[in-house]
Design an enzyme around this catalytic site. Structure first.
Site: not given
Lengths: 396, 396
Positions: A37, A92
């Site tokens: 970060y 999926k």
């Protein structure tokens, strides 16, 4: 209560769904935070400002595809809307990862308006390396896929349209090899002209099959009923991809007379023995309605069918999209492809067919098993090659 | 080439970004696939059709938040657009996970039109348990957050607006405790009226501070210049949340005379020693511009400041949003909250302040460290309580 739950509900409840989004690296120290970060993160940001392609090096974009649905045509469940479709989309994504290592995140859209779907997907596209459309009803799905592919510079792939078409194409290539027939001799009936059926028709023509007849909710498809059809069927007629039946034929039974192959992407129990018996000798039946096919394999065999395929895992010759989409997505991402081209789809079909050697090929083995570990990487390599090949003048 | 790359670039290149999306369970056998995908997956789908709330039990919705940006106001980088903002969003997601175990997926939007942002986020909301807006410029961010929270039944939280405001509020509560002053005695100057500044002003008023003066790009904020301001500042004036300066004051230096607290959310090196010296005795300085504060702590101290906070980790009293957003999101998701309420924000501020006991409290320790492991779960519990409490007639 909980004891009475089915195994599938317990399975989904255990971890609250099936996908997790986690940091790859441990963030333990202040130094880790400084890299992941602020202030370190500013560096890859500024690199990507200079060259957007570097997002493939410094972010998840090159690894993660979006699986997008509007919930309008979910598996066998129909139009169940966005949120109830989420378990299927997570599933999926899990399949994609299992078979290819490609990651996916599900996006369930709270709109079924094609224009809003297109705009929304364009707006969220920067995060993703590719878009897989999923379980969107026809004919909207066709327009949505085309406009998105036209407007985005990442691959857009609607598995329901092309996945089945590619696997059926591979199956037909091996049918021709096994029966020693030329593809242009075969007369084929396709039942169903929705997402899957319309693209099966298109790809069979591109493979060189010249006689493809179609049957749909309006009956036998023919030019004189042109105005009845949606734009997808009209396009197929315009391109002469659907042959007009000879004479005044109105029933599926009559249409199937004298044909070699039936490919069903339509409705359970649509076929009976008599229809199969009316076909040319040694008929070939791909009855792909799921879970109940157009005709059960044992019945088709009794009626004389010699090569039979279904969508089911409990019969030979399973025509399953999972044979294609993992490899296709992997190849497309590796190539940083900007679209899924016809060349890539054809390459996938030929590659899948060629995985079965001549001496292995049999009426019960015209396609590799979904658990065949060669499949994904072979198709990925074929698609990568097709995606990165310099364009030639030859029309595929 | 590669050897010359900085540690931050190497860090981001190693795994191509920082987040991964993976299946929680191994899909090894056909039985696994039958549970995770068809046919088993139909069962949770149908349960969610019956009761949408069950998505929290059977899908990732209850675990995953979206981190949404339009790339218009990224960290210290400004308007760098969607894709270059992705490393920051992945970093924010990694921080959220590290501190709270809450998962997040980054969505970088290829539009900066507030209406399109609102519509897009509404359309993708079904997948997510909450929306964190991130690095969207003011005043658009205010409108976007409000409209989204109004239209969605999941929490919407713009950390840049509220995170800082909550931490500053906690700091002010402890300033009052430490200096044994009542909040309503304190005279405060807030420099900056953007996303963070405007909400600091709002929360300080809600805490009971009656004299809050503001300074922004137009100078000292006052009623006679009403027409100059954006709608956010106008609202603050309308609500009397910004006090009009006494007399004809035009400079920050004059404004700071006789005030007790300066809170900067504005620009580096805005303050000088003389301004601090003009304040009331024992002035309190929160210079939160990052990485270079409005005045460096050593200079503020030389000028007489007794309690000093910055946004930096290398000085005491770090005012860092990471103290709040992980716990707030965790509590909101645990409560299945439909919005982030004012009560939850105030609960977070009081909770954060109370983590420091009277005997520990000192001018150099008015806030817990970001690595204090009590912080996230304490705030989560406080927010959970505030979110699930029956509404009372008392105004918070």
């Amino acid at each position: 209560m909980s004891e009475q739950k089915s195994p599938a509900l317990k399975y989904h409840e255990l971890h609250r769904g099936k996908l997790q989004v986690t940091p790859i690296m441990d963030l333990q120290t202040k130094e880790d935070l400084n890299l992941a970060y602020t202030p370190g993160v500013a560096e890859p940001c500024l690199e990507i400002v200079k060259d957007k392609a570097l997002a493939y090096n410094y972010t998840l974009k090159g690894r993660v595809v979006a699986i997008v649905t509007d919930g309008s045509a979910v598996l066998g469940l129909g139009n169940i809307s966005a949120l109830p479709a989420l378990p299927v989309m997570e599933g999926k994504a899990a399949l994609l990862y299992k078979f290819s290592g490609i990651e996916a995140f599900p996006i369930c859209l709270d709109t079924q308006d094609p224009d809003k779907i297109i705009e929304t997907v364009i707006n969220i596209a920067p995060t993703f390396g590719a878009i897989m459309l999923e379980d969107i009803s026809a004919p909207n799905c066709v327009r949505i896929e085309r406009e998105l592919q036209d407007k985005l510079d990442i691959p857009v792939f609607h598995d329901d349209q092309h996945g089945t078409a590619i696997v059926v194409s591979a199956a037909m290539l091996n049918v021709a090899r096994l029966t020693k027939k030329h593809l242009d001799e075969l007369k084929v009936v396709v039942s169903g002209t929705g997402a899957a059926g319309s693209n099966v028709i298109r790809m069979l023509n591109l493979l060189g099959i010249k006689s493809v007849y179609a049957y749909n909710i309006h009956g036998v498809v023919n030019r004189k009923d042109y105005d009845k059809y949606d734009f997808v069927v009209k396009e197929l007629l315009d391109a002469n991809y659907i042959s007009d039946p000879e004479g005044n034929i109105n029933s599926l039974e009559d249409l199937m007379k004298g044909k070699d192959v039936f490919i069903g992407l339509s409705a359970p129990n649509l076929l009976n023995e008599k229809m199969v018996k009316g076909m040319n000798p040694n008929p070939i039946i791909f009855a792909l309605a799921n879970p109940i096919p157009e005709i059960m394999p044992q019945l088709a065999r009794k009626a004389g069918a010699t090569i039979i395929g279904t969508g089911r895992s409990d019969y030979p010759n399973q025509i399953n999209n999972v044979l294609v989409f993992p490899g296709l997505m992997k190849g497309a991402l590796q190539a940083k492809a900007k679209s899924i081209t016809l060349e890539m789809k054809l390459a996938a079909a030929y590659c899948l067919a060629d995985l079965i050697k001549d001496k292995e090929l049999s009426p019960e083995y015209i396609l590799p098993s979904v658990f065949d570990e060669r499949v994904c990487d072979s198709i990925a390599a074929a698609c990568y090659k097709a995606a990165t090949k310099k364009p030639s003048r030859k029309k595929a």
